[in-house]
Write a protein that holds these residues in place. Structure first.
Motif, mmCIF file in Angstrom:
data_model
loop_
_atom_site.group_PDB
_atom_site.id
_atom_site.type_symbol
_atom_site.label_atom_id
_atom_site.label_comp_id
_atom_site.label_asym_id
_atom_site.label_seq_id
_atom_site.Cartn_x
_atom_site.Cartn_y
_atom_site.Cartn_z
ATOM 1 N N LEU A 10 0.829 -1.200 0.000
ATOM 2 C CA LEU A 10 0.000 0.000 0.000
ATOM 3 C C LEU A 10 0.863 1.249 0.000
ATOM 4 O O LEU A 10 0.548 2.242 -0.665
ATOM 5 N N ALA A 11 1.973 1.216 0.729
ATOM 6 C CA ALA A 11 2.862 2.379 0.784
ATOM 7 C C ALA A 11 3.438 2.684 -0.594
ATOM 8 O O ALA A 11 3.511 3.851 -1.007
ATOM 9 N N SER A 12 3.851 1.637 -1.313
ATOM 10 C CA SER A 12 4.420 1.867 -2.648
ATOM 11 C C SER A 12 3.365 2.412 -3.603
ATOM 12 O O SER A 12 3.664 3.245 -4.464
ATOM 13 N N ARG A 13 2.113 1.950 -3.462
ATOM 14 C CA ARG A 13 1.062 2.470 -4.327
ATOM 15 C C ARG A 13 0.756 3.935 -4.032
ATOM 16 O O ARG A 13 0.559 4.741 -4.949
ATOM 17 N N VAL A 14 0.727 4.282 -2.753
ATOM 18 C CA VAL A 14 0.502 5.684 -2.385
ATOM 19 C C VAL A 14 1.648 6.552 -2.890
ATOM 20 O O VAL A 14 1.435 7.648 -3.441
ATOM 21 N N ALA A 15 2.883 6.064 -2.735
ATOM 22 C CA ALA A 15 4.041 6.825 -3.207
ATOM 23 C C ALA A 15 3.998 6.991 -4.718
ATOM 24 O O ALA A 15 4.307 8.067 -5.252
ATOM 25 N N LEU A 16 3.609 5.929 -5.432
ATOM 26 C CA LEU A 16 3.536 6.003 -6.884
ATOM 27 C C LEU A 16 2.480 7.003 -7.339
ATOM 28 O O LEU A 16 2.723 7.815 -8.249
ATOM 29 N N LEU A 17 1.301 6.955 -6.715
ATOM 30 C CA LEU A 17 0.249 7.894 -7.090
ATOM 31 C C LEU A 17 0.646 9.334 -6.784
ATOM 32 O O LEU A 17 0.373 10.251 -7.575
ATOM 33 N N THR A 18 1.306 9.545 -5.645
ATOM 34 C CA THR A 18 1.763 10.893 -5.300
ATOM 35 C C THR A 18 2.784 11.387 -6.304
ATOM 36 O O THR A 18 2.739 12.543 -6.755
ATOM 37 N N THR A 19 3.713 10.500 -6.681
ATOM 38 C CA THR A 19 4.734 10.877 -7.661
ATOM 39 C C THR A 19 4.104 11.230 -8.996
ATOM 40 O O THR A 19 4.476 12.224 -9.640
ATOM 41 N N MET A 20 3.136 10.439 -9.438
ATOM 42 C CA MET A 20 2.478 10.710 -10.714
ATOM 43 C C MET A 20 1.729 12.030 -10.684
ATOM 44 O O MET A 20 1.781 12.811 -11.653
ATOM 45 N N VAL A 26 4.113 19.261 -12.245
ATOM 46 C CA VAL A 26 5.389 19.899 -12.604
ATOM 47 C C VAL A 26 5.539 19.971 -14.117
ATOM 48 O O VAL A 26 5.979 20.984 -14.677
ATOM 49 N N ALA A 27 5.175 18.887 -14.817
ATOM 50 C CA ALA A 27 5.291 18.866 -16.284
ATOM 51 C C ALA A 27 4.391 19.914 -16.921
ATOM 52 O O ALA A 27 4.803 20.613 -17.858
ATOM 53 N N VAL A 28 3.161 20.036 -16.426
ATOM 54 C CA VAL A 28 2.239 21.025 -16.981
ATOM 55 C C VAL A 28 2.753 22.443 -16.748
ATOM 56 O O VAL A 28 2.714 23.298 -17.654
ATOM 57 N N MET A 29 3.267 22.699 -15.552
ATOM 58 C CA MET A 29 3.795 24.035 -15.253
ATOM 59 C C MET A 29 5.009 24.353 -16.111
ATOM 60 O O MET A 29 5.143 25.466 -16.636
ATOM 61 N N VAL A 173 12.174 14.501 -6.550
ATOM 62 C CA VAL A 173 11.747 15.040 -5.253
ATOM 63 C C VAL A 173 10.342 14.573 -4.906
ATOM 64 O O VAL A 173 10.035 14.232 -3.756
ATOM 65 N N ALA A 174 9.462 14.518 -5.909
ATOM 66 C CA ALA A 174 8.091 14.054 -5.677
ATOM 67 C C ALA A 174 8.077 12.599 -5.240
ATOM 68 O O ALA A 174 7.294 12.210 -4.361
ATOM 69 N N ALA A 175 8.940 11.772 -5.842
ATOM 70 C CA ALA A 175 9.010 10.369 -5.444
ATOM 71 C C ALA A 175 9.467 10.223 -4.001
ATOM 72 O O ALA A 175 8.902 9.434 -3.225
ATOM 73 N N MET A 176 10.479 11.005 -3.623
ATOM 74 C CA MET A 176 10.978 10.944 -2.236
ATOM 75 C C MET A 176 9.909 11.442 -1.264
ATOM 76 O O MET A 176 9.682 10.833 -0.208
ATOM 77 N N ALA A 177 9.264 12.555 -1.628
ATOM 78 C CA ALA A 177 8.225 13.088 -0.751
ATOM 79 C C ALA A 177 7.044 12.129 -0.659
ATOM 80 O O ALA A 177 6.467 11.924 0.420
ATOM 81 N N GLY A 178 6.663 11.514 -1.789
ATOM 82 C CA GLY A 178 5.554 10.564 -1.773
ATOM 83 C C GLY A 178 5.851 9.363 -0.901
ATOM 84 O O GLY A 178 4.977 8.888 -0.168
#
Length: 228
Positions: A10-20, A26-29, A173-178
């Motif tokens: 579950l932690a990896s899924r939450v981290a993956l969704l947060t990263t995405m 970030v990509a849109v900005m 950074v998003a992956a680490m934060a997620g």
């Protein structure tokens, strides 16, 4: 594929969704910033060319020189631009025949007075130019200035590379934060899981401490009720 998805923690899924989610933001900005800078840069170049063209035709000596077949660049002090004088009676005169051949409908419309000014991108001998036309006189002439887009495109390419690097850094950074958010946010779930495993292993029906009123706390109360 669904089975592989749910074999992840579950932690990896939450981290993956947060990263995405953060990565997409970030990509849109970055894309929006790049597009905005590109449009503003081209508009600034157009405005500069118009100002230089209007300054050139405001001088009677400069306008008279334009009517000649060969147009010396020093007349305008603008050695970085290509100059074409469009006369719908006598044709287009330019020191660069390739640039004169690029003249078409938009510039002719300006010469005839059907439009005020024109600005477009043309390709001459494999090189891209930004071409701006302004009316020059009595309804059948126009002055066209064209400037190479090579320096502008090099600058925009560097900006695009910087945006790409910042986007990649943002993803990391998003992956680490997620992952950090997932680890800290799921800590109560891990405690509940450990308590349930302890009850299953030892058979001691000891109630689990309940903290807060969130979903995990409700689950803990339900588990305690089951133990009772």
């Amino acid at each position: 594929m669904q089975g592989l998805h749910y074999r992840r923690s579950l932690a990896s899924r939450v981290a993956l969704l947060t990263t995405m989610a953060v990565g997409a933001a970030v990509a849109v900005m970055a894309l929006a910033a790049y597009a905005t800078v590109r449009v503003q840069t081209v508009q600034s170049l157009d405005q500069s060319l118009r100002q230089r063209a209007n300054a050139a035709i405001s001088s009677e000596e400069g306008l008279a020189t334009l009517s000649r077949t060969k147009v010396p660049l020093w007349v305008f002090g603008a050695a970085d631009v290509r100059i074409v004088f469009v006369d719908t009676w006598d044709g287009a005169a330019s020191a660069d025949l390739g640039m004169a051949q690029a003249i078409s409908g938009p510039e002719i419309d300006v010469a005839h007075g059907r439009t005020g000014t024109s600005a477009r991108t043309v390709t001459v001998r494999g090189q891209r130019f930004r071409m701006v036309a302004v009316p020059a006189g009595d309804g059948h002439r126009a002055l066209v200035l064209a400037q190479s887009l090579a320096p502008t495109e090099r600058m925009l390419d560097r900006l695009g590379l910087i945006a790409l690097l910042f986007g990649a850094a943002g993803m990391i950074v998003a992956a680490m934060a997620g992952w950090a958010v997932a680890r800290n946010g799921l800590r109560p779930v891990r405690r509940l899981t450990q308590a349930a495993e302890e009850v299953a292993r030892t058979g001691h029906l000891q109630h689990i401490p309940v903290q807060g009123n969130d979903e995990v706390a409700r689950l803990s109360r339900a588990f305690n009720a089951m133990l009772t």
